[in-house]
Design a protein around this motif. Structure first.
Motif, PDB file in Angstrom:
ATOM      1  N   LEU A   3      -2.079   6.756   9.783  1.00  0.00           N
ATOM      2  CA  LEU A   3      -2.947   5.556   9.654  1.00  0.00           C
ATOM      3  C   LEU A   3      -2.362   4.502   9.327  1.00  0.00           C
ATOM      4  CD1 LEU A   3      -5.883   4.403   9.869  1.00  0.00           C
ATOM      5  CD2 LEU A   3      -5.926   4.965   7.589  1.00  0.00           C
ATOM      6  N   PRO A   4      -2.112   3.326  10.076  1.00  0.00           N
ATOM      7  CA  PRO A   4      -1.285   2.247   9.821  1.00  0.00           C
ATOM      8  C   PRO A   4      -1.680   1.615   8.445  1.00  0.00           C
ATOM      9  CG  PRO A   4      -1.984   1.939  11.977  1.00  0.00           C
ATOM     10  CD  PRO A   4      -2.542   3.507  11.552  1.00  0.00           C
ATOM     11  N   ASP A   5      -0.593   1.339   7.577  1.00  0.00           N
ATOM     12  CA  ASP A   5      -0.928   0.839   6.197  1.00  0.00           C
ATOM     13  C   ASP A   5      -1.939   1.543   5.575  1.00  0.00           C
ATOM     14  OD1 ASP A   5       0.578  -1.523   6.510  1.00  0.00           O
ATOM     15  OD2 ASP A   5      -0.728  -2.570   7.781  1.00  0.00           O
ATOM     16  N   TYR A   6      -1.591   3.106   5.678  1.00  0.00           N
ATOM     17  CA  TYR A   6      -2.705   4.037   4.930  1.00  0.00           C
ATOM     18  C   TYR A   6      -2.500   3.615   3.312  1.00  0.00           C
ATOM     19  CZ  TYR A   6       1.337   6.877   3.697  1.00  0.00           C
ATOM     20  OH  TYR A   6       2.294   7.532   3.200  1.00  0.00           O
ATOM     21  N   ARG A   7      -1.386   3.154   2.934  1.00  0.00           N
ATOM     22  CA  ARG A   7      -1.309   3.285   1.424  1.00  0.00           C
ATOM     23  C   ARG A   7      -2.140   2.062   0.882  1.00  0.00           C
ATOM     24  NH1 ARG A   7       4.379   3.117   3.077  1.00  0.00           N
ATOM     25  NH2 ARG A   7       5.455   4.719   2.463  1.00  0.00           N
ATOM     26  N   LEU A   8      -2.605   1.257   1.615  1.00  0.00           N
ATOM     27  CA  LEU A   8      -3.567   0.106   1.272  1.00  0.00           C
ATOM     28  C   LEU A   8      -4.864   0.908   0.524  1.00  0.00           C
ATOM     29  CD1 LEU A   8      -3.100  -2.403   3.657  1.00  0.00           C
ATOM     30  CD2 LEU A   8      -2.231  -2.598   1.365  1.00  0.00           C
ATOM     31  N   VAL A   9      -5.113   1.739   1.189  1.00  0.00           N
ATOM     32  CA  VAL A   9      -6.611   2.286   0.629  1.00  0.00           C
ATOM     33  C   VAL A   9      -6.690   2.968  -0.922  1.00  0.00           C
ATOM     34  CG1 VAL A   9      -8.430   4.208   1.293  1.00  0.00           C
ATOM     35  CG2 VAL A   9      -7.322   3.018   3.024  1.00  0.00           C
TER      36      VAL A   9
END
Length: 568
Positions: free
Chosen positions: A356-362
């Motif tokens: 998932l693109p930019d999954y770390r943001l969640v």
């Protein structure tokens, strides 16, 4: 009759005993080396690579060895079940044990064991336990002819020394120690290492991680590679892969790739190098440092488990620690989360997916929500609860009083409600992190030496030259010789105390953004922008032009003092 059978039994038993006592001679040229391991674990790579260590090849069994116990000519004995299961006790007191593919050599001070699955990347060979409890594990790095050694020791304060002993040349020809960081690096990383030594950015970060979450380490091993190919070989992957490299962390080291945005490369300009050193952000370094020290926390607490291992938490806690010590990155993180996930209300489970693109943001923003509403101590308690066997759901429920699913929903409600108020903070967050420029005065051309007049609102009202004001500002900024060699953002204060953001292009042109207005300065043309109106001033000719939100333009000529009619 009974006496006869009893006497016969004794004879047979005595013959058996005599057969067992027959000593096995060393006719197979066995190599029973008198191993002399050092009393304490060395930290020198060459000493480890040249160390003679017991292994199964040193204890090759003779042919036709009977099942059971047999004595050896050296005064020891072997308890034999099969070639893969036996115990060999030597006369010097050492014992070698083979059990279904695993083996152990032990004497009264040291224990050497085979290790087959202790590392996620490399092949683990064996470990040695020393008298003081230190354990060192040897690993073979695939796609290279090198080893690496993991050193683990618990000190008197209950903290772990947990780091790798790295080849002195293969992965970097330089080595230095800066604070807790033991760094093996290629010379191309010298600016980053110098920045680490000369600034306190990592000092503040480490203090925050320990004070807020209990994460710490007495030594942190860092490996900085000379090339992308070296990085991928070190990671055990194909060096020709097309994947971009950033970095990765293990419990006993972290490593970074020389990727643009991560590394600072030396230039031919000392002014530029000095500026870059003083303003390097260390974001990738911080992220993987946090992974390193967080991964040791459960061990430090005396737990046999690794605790919470879900990506949303591991990546989220690493980024949370970065944004708490880097407000510019905090603004970018909030902004990206609002744009990509706030309306979608992406779940934590989806945030575990690295595809998932930019999954770390969640995970980052979920932990940021918990930090803002509940405090960091509860995040710490939640994680440490998972160190002692609690599931993530149970530990979370115990600490926060709600389920993970409910807290995730609450998080989205919270940020949707407060989005506009946070967005107002972005400018301040970014401004506070940027290098502060000092202002200076400049002389503007004679044709512009008039005070600012009222900004026209209607293009049809402009019939005379002076009706378009000159917007060339006298107060600008001193870039300390960076014009033409650096591109990026700065911050400053105007003479009347207003906070301003300044962007410098390599061309030497720059833009000053102030409250509700901006100036673009460079070359012959200068622009002012405010409330959707653009005014252009030309230094050489003295001409002026105004462009309205409806795209209508009026151009006035300095020499003739005449103006055009509105046009597009």
């Amino acid at each position: 009759m009974n006496v006869f059978f009893y006497f016969l039994f004794l004879c047979i038993f005595a013959i058996g005993l005599d057969a067992k006592d027959e000593r096995i001679t060393k006719n197979e040229n066995w190599f029973l080396y008198q191993f002399r391991l050092p009393e304490s674990a060395p930290e020198d790579f060459q000493e480890w690579d040249s160390m003679l260590v017991p292994s199964p090849s040193d204890y090759e069994l003779p042919k036709n060895l009977p099942v059971g116990e047999s004595l050896t000519s050296e005064g020891g004995k072997i308890n034999f079940s099969s070639k893969s299961n036996f115990i060999w006790e030597l006369a010097d007191g050492s014992v070698f044990t083979q059990r279904d593919g695993s083996w152990e050599w032990k004497n009264n001070t040291h224990t050497v064991r085979s290790v087959t699955s202790s590392h996620a990347l490399w092949q683990s060979l064996h470990s040695i336990q020393f008298p003081d409890g230190t354990i060192v594990t040897k690993h073979k790095i695939p796609k290279s002819n090198t080893n690496q050694y993991t050193y683990q020791k618990k000190n008197k304060e209950g903290q772990f020394l947990f780091f790798d002993i790295v080849h002195p040349k293969e992965w970097g020809t330089e080595r230095t120690v800066v604070g807790v960081f033991d760094i093996t690096y290629s010379p191309i990383w010298s600016l980053v290492v110098e920045s680490l030594r000369e600034t306190n950015r990592m000092t503040d970060f480490l203090k925050n991680a320990e004070d807020e979450f209990g994460f710490r380490a007495e030594r942190i091993k860092v490996v900085l590679h000379e090339s992308k190919e070296k990085f991928w070989i070190y990671a055990g992957k194909d060096p020709k892969t097309k994947d971009d490299c950033t970095g990765f962390s293990y419990k006993s080291f972290f490593t970074l790739c020389p990727l643009t945005g991560i590394i600072l490369l030396k230039s031919e300009n000392q002014t530029l190098d000095d500026f870059n050193k003083q303003n390097y952000h260390f974001r990738a370094w911080k992220h993987d440092t946090l992974h390193y020290i967080q991964s040791q926390r459960c061990d430090q607490l005396g737990s046999p488990t690794q605790g919470m291992m879900e990506p949303w938490f591991l990546e989220g806690i690493a980024e949370l620690s970065v944004i708490h010590t880097d407000k510019e990155h905090k603004a970018g993180t909030y902004e990206s989360f609002f744009q990509k996930f706030l309306r979608k209300r992406t779940t934590l489970k989806e945030g575990n997916n690295p595809n998932l693109p930019d999954y770390r943001l969640v995970g980052t923003m979920f932990l940021e929500y918990l930090s803002l509403v509940y405090g960091n101590q509860k995040i710490r308690n939640f994680y440490e609860g998972t160190c002692f066997g609690k599931s993530s759901e149970l530990s979370f429920q115990s600490e926060f009083g709600v389920s993970l699913q409910k807290a995730t929903s609450d998080m989205y409600d919270y940020f949707q409600k407060n989005q506009s108020s946070f967005e107002k903070e972005f400018i301040e967050w970014r401004w506070s992190e940027k290098y502060k420029l000092k202002h200076k005065s400049r002389t503007v051309p004679e044709h512009c030496a008039t005070s600012i007049q009222t900004i026209p609102k209607n293009p049809n009202e402009i019939t005379e030259f002076h009706q378009i004001p000159c917007m060339m500002r006298k107060q600008v900024y001193d870039f300390n010789g960076l014009e033409g060699i650096y591109e990026g953002w700065f911050s400053g204060l105007s003479t009347d105390g207003k906070k301003e953001s300044i962007f410098l292009w390599k061309s030497g042109a720059y833009e000053i953004k102030s409250e509700g207005q901006s100036w673009t300065i460079g070359g012959d043309e200068e622009q002012w922008n405010g409330n959707g109106i653009l005014i252009v001033n030309w230094k050489g000719s003295g001409d002026r032009q105004i462009i309205f939100p409806n795209k209508k333009k009026v151009h006035c000529f300095y020499k003739s003092k005449t103006c055009s009619k509105p046009y597009e």
